[in-house]
Structures are given as structure tokens and as C-alpha cells.
Design an enzyme around this catalytic site. Structure first.
Site, PDB file in Angstrom:
ATOM      1  N   GLU A 110     -54.495 -19.972  20.358  1.00 47.73           N
ATOM      2  CA  GLU A 110     -53.917 -18.629  20.204  1.00 47.73           C
ATOM      3  C   GLU A 110     -54.403 -17.918  18.951  1.00 47.73           C
ATOM      4  OE1 GLU A 110     -52.306 -21.167  21.398  1.00 47.73           O
ATOM      5  OE2 GLU A 110     -51.429 -20.465  23.270  1.00 47.73           O
ATOM      6  N   HIS A 145     -39.243 -22.262  23.989  1.00 48.60           N
ATOM      7  CA  HIS A 145     -39.856 -21.419  25.019  1.00 48.60           C
ATOM      8  C   HIS A 145     -38.988 -20.221  25.390  1.00 48.60           C
ATOM      9  CE1 HIS A 145     -42.482 -24.887  25.436  1.00 48.60           C
ATOM     10  NE2 HIS A 145     -43.271 -24.185  26.234  1.00 48.60           N
TER      11      HIS A 145
END
Ligand code: TPP
Ligand code: MG
Lengths: 471, 340
Positions: free
Chosen positions: A205, A274
């Protein structure tokens, strides 16, 4: 004329220091870059270098002297051909020159005597932030066909249309190409546009966000997909420090036309790492635009606008909303203005302000409230930054009451910001304090019952709305 | 990208052939003038900092001049440069105006960033200079993105990304290496190994101190270069550029160099000895060595070199004068350039 060596500052805040040691003596030949003395403060030491070639003509401050004020001449360097006799003659002007080249902000005394340096304007009042007017949504011509589609499809169509329109637009991210998107948002794009423009990245990322920013600085228009925004925390430095700030730090030279997108907020039963809402995080940053739509049409029109926007845009989607269907006008080029809220439901008793997933709670609550005789006006912010304060304030002036709804935590949240703006701009119109419905201040629990409790609910919105209506 | 499916790169660059090729007269003199300009500019910046005209952090490039000057000689029109905060030398080498750079250091109206970026954040689209970045290592993915853009557009330009021995330990560097090789991006990575990251020596921070090997597990070729010899830098730069332009992917050059000054202006200087600095300065100074070669090969006389020195000095003095008298930015600039 002999050149003066001035007592240097090691930092902008240093006012005086010690002359620790002379490394050259009077009469020594020096050349540019030679270390001639050592100075020190309690924090650091620094070497004083000769700036000119010549002879160390005179030492004005002996070694071991403490508390020598910054900019005091400490020595004189004679140029080739000059001799010691020139020192006396130049002395008065030496002092004067030191004062002239003194730092602007060091002390009031030098400031007054320093016409060469402009007076710092730091005491001036900051100018007003300029106001920006945002255009209204485009009219949808009567008779336009409305197509029911999921938000997932609307997002895909937006990207495909913009990629057809502009060859500089490309999509990159994890599993966006061959796998067709972790949440199938990029379905079919690889087949249409090929692997040059639909690019599977390694799981990096930080790296691919930065690579995207670099490509954008070079003029391309990347769409960087994060599998979810939770993982973008690894990339947040590139999003904020590189994408958002470079235009400013370059004095307007380096634009960064990039879209960062992906699902944000609570998913179902995936626990704390998450499941998190980043609305407040990114809407804090000058230089970023932040969009969080709740309907398929808004998702399409705003994503197209985001891709065309010359600024970095954070586009917060929602996994649960991906599958929700709603009507999208069938137009060749349906683009919505960034920075414009929408009245999703008109009402006169209380204003409910939400965006993205929060809208599902707000609309259901409005329905229930109507059954109890309370007409709620529901505002879908759609864009979080720049925030459409005007629409909020106009509604609150009408209803006198407001409730914000968000999945994120209350502290420093978007609801807190909305409440502050209402307080600043519509205080006299308020009949009750602004109420906030938000996620509970806990990491998202896994257990089904606890997860439900951690999130806002329709019941909480109804309760808050009734409370501000004193019902 | 299509190339991702190719088998991994197994080609190795040819070993260097014999001693470094000599520069022509024009090359020696151009490189000398440019290195000297950077040196004098930095000395002036140091003095102006000492006078309080420059604020904040100010990282001088003194000692490392041969690296950027040699690399610039290996580049062509349209290539891009990006680096960290020790960036003044890179800007001068790309041809940015010394006045604009110095005025940015003093935070004034006609600085390259209108005074809003400062020493660490300057840019020039015109000269292909993409900053000027204050976060250690962040320029590496960005530079990789510049290379990506060249690849995407199908031109034969390359990007040159500079970073330090300290930055070489950042994770994002390796994320970039991986993507650059995977997608065969035309990126030259220049590791400016000046032996220290602030006060930490390479040996105290890096398990593998031969930083040219840092691309091994990605199949990226890497070479150690004498970064104090502008000719060696140029020769290595030429090879790397050729490799990248041929579509063979990225290339790593570790430049063995040295910074004479402290990390920033305020530096405790307790992590190395004065003798160590003096030794490099007297034995390996890139500018002294160039000067020596010029005289030895009779490319210029002492007097002609004096003339160059004087030219450089007056250019730098003019820049300093300009940067001292240029006004501070108008307060209206506070709110400009946040959005386009
Ligand atoms: C991410 C990050 N961590 C720490 C710093 C503070 N810092 C600035 S420069 C520096 C040392 C870097 O050394 P190196 O990469 O060798 O470059 P050099 O200064 O030698 O040119 C550090 C730790 C920073 N700017 N960014
Ligand atoms: Mg270093």
C-alpha cells in the site's frame, strides 16, 4: 575592504553562544571552506568556515568567550593585497553592516535598524479564508430513462466512462485486474482496457500509493484502489504528506490529480482491524477532497467528478452499500458537483445530517419519526470536504434542531465539526443543543451482539431526534 | 503491465572496462564550474542561516557535489529528478535559477515555491525537478511513479531518484524496487551513501553495508561508484541510463560520498572525528581533484580558473542579495495553492 566573519546562529532561536576555539591564528592563510573556529551552545557545536580566500587578519573575539551575541563580528579576513592597516578604517562600518544583515525576527532593536530586510509580517492578522461557491446538481432532462443498478455497478461504469474519455486515467490496486476486484468493483475493466491501464499491484500500500502520487505529479490521472481503507493507514503518509501538500509546498506548480478509493467503514463481523470509518481522518486535511456517497447515482456522478478533478480526492465507499440498488439517470455524461449536499428528504421539524452508510439509519429513522408526527429533513452530505455548510445551516434555520449520524467515533468526529459550525453560524436559531449519534468509542468487537451495539442504530437516531424535539 | 509476465531479469550489466575514461576539456570545465557553484551556493546558504535569514532545517550538500553533477551529465531533456531534503545541489544542477532557490531558502515572494516550501520543498516542472521531500524515503515511490509515467507514455525518458544511506532502510524503498523491476520501469536509484544518517553511521544502522546489493533479491543490478570523482559518476550514470532506456528495468548506483558539514545546521558533531572529515576533504575533494586535473592537462590556467571562481562567486552573491531583499510573500498567499 576586509570581510567580517560573524557569529553564526545554529538555529533560528539561538541568540548567543560560546566561542569555543580558534583553529587558525592571526596571519594564517585561509581559503573558502576552511574551518577557522568552533562555536557551541548547550545543544550543539558548529564549525565556522571561512567564506573567502585570504588571511585571517584579526581575531575580534578571543576563544573561550561565552555568550557572544549572534551576528557579532568575530574576525576579519583580509583579501589578497589587503594588509592589516585596512582593519582600523573598516571597523565602524563593520558594526553597521552586522546590524543591517541581522535576522528580521531576532530582536526589536535590530529590526528597527534593518531597512534592507523587509519587516516580518508575522504580526499581521490572517486574512479571511476565501469562500468557494459550488454549482448545483445538473438538471436531469424530463423523460430521462432511469436505470436501477447497484452502487458497485455505478462505480464501475464511472471508471469505465472516464477511462474511455481520457487515456491518462488508469486503475491500480490489489486484485483489481485478473481477479476483477476484491469487491468486484473493477469487474470487466481489464477485459476492456488491458493490463497497461488496469494494473494488479503487489501488496504494498505504501509503495503503490506513492507510485500513484508520483505518476500524478507527472501528469497522469491514477485511480488507486485500496482493498479497504483500513489498509491505507500504511499509505497515509503518501496521501497526506505527498498528495495533499505538494501543490501548496510548490507554490502552485505541482498538481496531483489522483483518486484514492475503496470501501470504508464497518463491514460485517470482521472485528476491529477491518472495521473503521476514516471520514474524520481525511476530512481533516487541507488539500484533500473527501467524498462519501450513499446512492448509486451519487456514486457515479461524484466518482466521475473526482477523476476529472485536478486535486487529490479520497473517495470513501462502503462494502454494505455496494450491493444496494437505486436509480441512475441514463445520460451520456452524468457528473455531479463535488462539495454539494443533497436534501434527501424534506421536513420541517428536525434536521438529520448523514452520509454514506449513515444515510441508511437516517432515512429509516425519518420514516419512523413521520409515523409519530415528526417531519425530519434528511441531508446527505455526499462530500465531507469541502463541506456544504450552507445547506446544513439553511435547514437548521428552518427546523431549529439537528442530529448528526456517523459510524465513526464521536471525539473529533465529523459530527463534532458539524455541531461546531451550526453553533457558530446558527446559534440563535437553535431550539435545542445539536445531538450526535455515532459509533461507540470502542474498537469494533467481533461478537454479533456487541458489534450491533457498537454501531449507531435507527432506534438511536429516532431517540436523539425526539430528544432534540423535546418529545 | 504486459512485461510483468516476462521471465525474471537474468541479464547482468557488463563489468566496468579498465580505468575511468577521462573527460574532455569542455566536460571538465563544465563539471568544475557546476560543482563550484553548488559549493559556493551552499557556503553562502550556511552563512545566511547563521545570520538568521534562513530558518528551520537547512541541509547542506557540501562534499557531495560530484554525485549530482556527474549524474546530470548522464541525463537528457525530459528526464526527471527527485530527491529528499538535501536538495539545493540537485536544483542548481538541473539548471534552476540560484536566485529563486535562495529566495525560497529565505522564504520570500520569488522563491520557487513562493516562500511556502522552504529549503526542503522546492520544485520546477520546467527543469524536471520533482522535489524536495522532507519525509525520509518518501521520494522513492514518487520517483518510481515518475518512471511509471514515462513507461505509460512510451517515451524513452528516465527518472533519477536520489536518497540517502539512512533512507535505504525504509520499507517503501523495497516496495518500490519490487514494482520497478516487476514492471521494468526506467528508474535509476541513486543511493547517496555519505556514511551517516544524522549521527548514525551506516555500520550502526545497516545489516548489509554494501548498499549497491540492496536490489539483489529483486534482480536489480547495482554498482558501487566513487561518488567523489565526477568522471566515475558520469560513466556509471551513462551505463545505468542506457540500461533503463533500453527497457531493461531499474538500476541502482551506490555513490560513495561524504558530507563535510553537519547533518543540518545544528549538529552535535560528536559521531565522527575532525580528522575523518579533514582526511576526505584534503585527499578526495571532488572540486580540488577536478581543479588539479584541469591544471595538469592544461585545460585552463590558474588565471582562467580564478576567473571561473570570480564568476561563480558573483552569481552566488547576486542570489544572496536578491534573496535578502525580496519581500516576504503577500499575506493573501496564505490561502492560495491549496486546491487547483
Ligand atoms: C520518516 C522520517 N523519519 C525521520 C526523519 C528525520 N530525519 C531527517 S534526515 C534523517 C537522516 C537521513 O539520513 P540519510 O538518508 O543518510 O540522508 P543524508 O541526511 O545523509 O543526506 C532523519 C532521521 C524524517 N525526516 N523522516
Ligand atoms: Mg546519509
Amino acid at each position: 575592504m576586509p570581510t567580517e566573519v560573524l557569529m553564526p546562529a545554529l538555529s533560528p532561536t539561538m541568540e548567543k553562544g560560546n566561542l569555543a576555539k580558534w583553529l587558525k591564528k592571526e596571519g594564517d592563510a585561509v581559503k573558502s571552506g576552511d574551518v577557522i573556529a568552533e562555536i557551541e551552545t548547550d545543544k550543539a557545536t558548529m564549525e565556522v568556515e571561512a567564506a573567502d580566500e585570504g588571511t585571517l587578519g584579526k581575531i575580534l573575539v578571543p576563544e573561550g568567550t561565552a555568550d557572544v551575541a549572534v551576528n557579532t563580528p568575530i574576525a576579519l579576513i583580509l583579501a589578497e593585497g589587503e594588509d592589516k592597516s585596512e582593519i582600523k578604517a573598516s571597523k565602524p562600518s563593520a558594526q553597521q553592516k552586522a546590524a543591517e544583515s541581522a535576522p528580521p525576527a531576532k530582536s526589536e532593536k535590530t529590526e528597527a535598524k534593518a531597512p534592507a530586510t523587509p519587516v516580518p509580517k508575522s504580526q499581521e492578522k490572517a486574512p479571511e479564508a476565501p469562500e468557494t461557491k459550488v454549482a448545483a446538481d445538473p438538471d436531469i432532462p424530463a423523460g430521462t430513462e432511469m436505470v436501477t443498478m447497484t452502487m458497485r455497478e455505478a462505480l464501475r461504469d464511472a471508471m469505465a466512462e472516464e477511462m474511455r474519455r481520457d487515456k491518462d486515467v488508469f486503475v491500480m490496486g490489489e486484485e483489481v485486474a485478473e481477479y476483477q476486484g476484491a469487491y468486484k468493483v473493477t469487474q470487466g475493466l481489464l477485459q476492456e482496457f488491458g493490463d497497461k491501464r488496469v494494473i494488479d499491484t503487489p501488496i504494498t500500500e505504501h509503495g503503490f500509493a506513492g507510485l500513484g502520487v508520483g505518476a500524478a505529479l507527472a501528469g497522469l490521472k491514477p485511480i488507486v484502489e485500496f482493498m479497504t481503507w483500513n489498509f491505507a493507514m500504511q499509505a497515509i503518509d503518501q496521501i497526506i504528506n505527498s498528495a495533499a501538500k505538494t501543490l501548496y509546498m510548490s507554490g502552485g506548480q505541482m498538481g496531483c490529480p489522483i483518486v484514492f478509493r475503496g470501501p470504508n467503514g464497518a463491514a460485517a463481523r470482521v472485528a476491529a482491524q477491518h472495521s473503521q470509518d476514516y471520514s474524520a481522518w481525511y476530512s481533516h486535511i487541507p488539500g484533500l477532497k473527501v467524498i462519501a456517497p450513499s446512492t448509486a447515482a451519487d456514486a457515479k456522478g461524484l466518482l466521475k467528478a473526482a477523476i476529472r478533478d485536478p486535486n487529490p480526492v479520497v473517495f470513501l465507499e462502503n462494502e454494505i452499500l455496494y450491493g444496494h440498488s437505486s436509480e441512475v439517470p441514463k445520460l451520456d455524461d452524468f457528473v455531479l458537483p463535488i462539495g454539494k449536499a443533497k436534501i434527501a428528504r424534506a421536513g420541517s421539524d428536525v434536521t438529520l445530517i448523514a452520509w454514506s452508510m449513515g444515510m441508511t439509519y437516517a432515512l429509516k429513522a425519518a420514516e419512523e419519526l413521520a409515523g409519530e408526527g415528526i417531519e425530519a429533513e434528511v441531508i446527505d452530505l455526499r462530500t465531507l470536504k469541502p463541506m456544504d455548510t450552507e445547506t446544513i445551516i439553511a435547514s437548521v434555520k428552518k427546523t431549529g434542531r439537528a442530529v448528526t449520524v456517523e459510524e465513526g467515533w464521536a471525539q473529533s468526529g465529523v459530527g463534532a465539526e458539524i455541531a461546531a459550525r451550526i453553533m457558530e453560524q446558527a446559534f440563535d436559531y437553535l431550539d435545542a443543543p445539536v445531538a450526535r449519534v455515532s459509533g461507540k468509542e470502542v474498537p469494533m468487537p467481533y461478537a454479533a451482539n456487541l458489534e450491533k451495539l457498537a454501531l449507531p442504530s435507527v432506534a438511536e437516531v429516532v431517540e436523539a431526534a425526539k430528544a432534540v424535539c423535546y418529545k | 503491465m504486459a512485461v510483468a509476465k516476462k521471465s525474471p531479469n537474468t541479464e547482468e550489466p557488463a563489468a566496468p572496462e579498465g580505468p575511468i575514461a577521462d573527460f574532455s576539456k569542455a566536460q571538465e570545465l563544465d563539471a568544475y564550474r557546476m560543482m563550484l557553484t553548488i559549493r559556493r551556493f551552499e557556503e553562502k546558504a550556511g552563512q545566511m542561516y547563521g545570520m538568521g535569514l534562513i530558518g528551520g532545517f537547512c541541509h547542506l550538500y557540501i562534499g557531495q557535489e560530484a554525485v549530482v553533477v556527474g549524474m546530470q551529465m548522464a541525463m537528457k531533456e525530459g528526464d526527471q529528478v527527485i530527491t529528499g531534503y538535501r536538495d539545493h545541489g540537485h536544483m542548481i544542477a538541473t539548471g534552476m535559477d540560484a536566485k529563486g532557490v535562495m529566495a525560497e531558502l529565505t522564504g520570500r515572494t520569488h522563491g520557487y515555491s513562493k516562500g511556502k516550501g522552504g529549503s526542503m520543498h522546492m520544485f520546477s516542472k520546467e527543469k524536471g525537478f520533482y522535489g524536495g521531500h522532507g519525509i525520509v524515503g518518501a521520494q522513492v515511490p514518487l520517483g518510481t511513479g515518475l518512471a511509471f509515467a514515462n513507461r505509460y507514455r512510451g517515451n524513452d525518458n528516465i527518472s533519477v531518484t536520489y536518497f540517502g544511506d539512512g533512507a535505504a532502510n525504509q520499507g517503501q524503498v523495497y516496495e518500490s524496487f519490487n514494482m520497478a523491476e516487476l514492471w521494468k520501469l526506467p528508474a535509476i536509484y541513486i543511493i547517496e551513501n555519505n556514511r551517516y544518517a544524522m549521527g548514525t553511521s551506516v555500520t550502526r544502522a545497516s545489516a548489509e553495508t554494501n548498499l549497491s546489493r540492496r536490489g539483489l533479491s529483486f534482480n536489480i543490478p547495482g554498482v558501487q561508484v566513487d561518488g567523489m570523482d565526477v568522471r566515475a559518476v558520469k560513466a556509471a550514470g551513462d551505463k545505468a541510463a542506457e540500461w533503463c532506456r533500453a527497457g531493461k528495468g531499474p538500476f541502482i548506483l551506490e555513490m560513495l560520498t561524504y558530507r563535510y558539514r553537519g547533518h543540518s545546521m545544528s549538529d552535535p558533531a560528536k559521531y565522527r572525528t575532525r580528522e575523518e572529515v579533514e582526511k576526505v576533504r584534503t585527499m578526495h575533494d571532488p572540486i580540488d581533484m577536478a581543479r588539479h586535473r584541469i591544471l595538469e592537462r592544461k585545460f585552463a590556467s590558474e588565471d582562467e580558473l580564478k576567473k571561473i571562481d570570480a564568476d561563480v562567486r558573483s552569481l552566488v552573491n547576486e542570489a544572496a542579495e536578491f534573496a535578502t531583499n525580496d519581500p516576504e510573500p503577500d499575506t493573501a498567499e496564505l490561502y492560495t495553492d491549496i486546491y487547483r
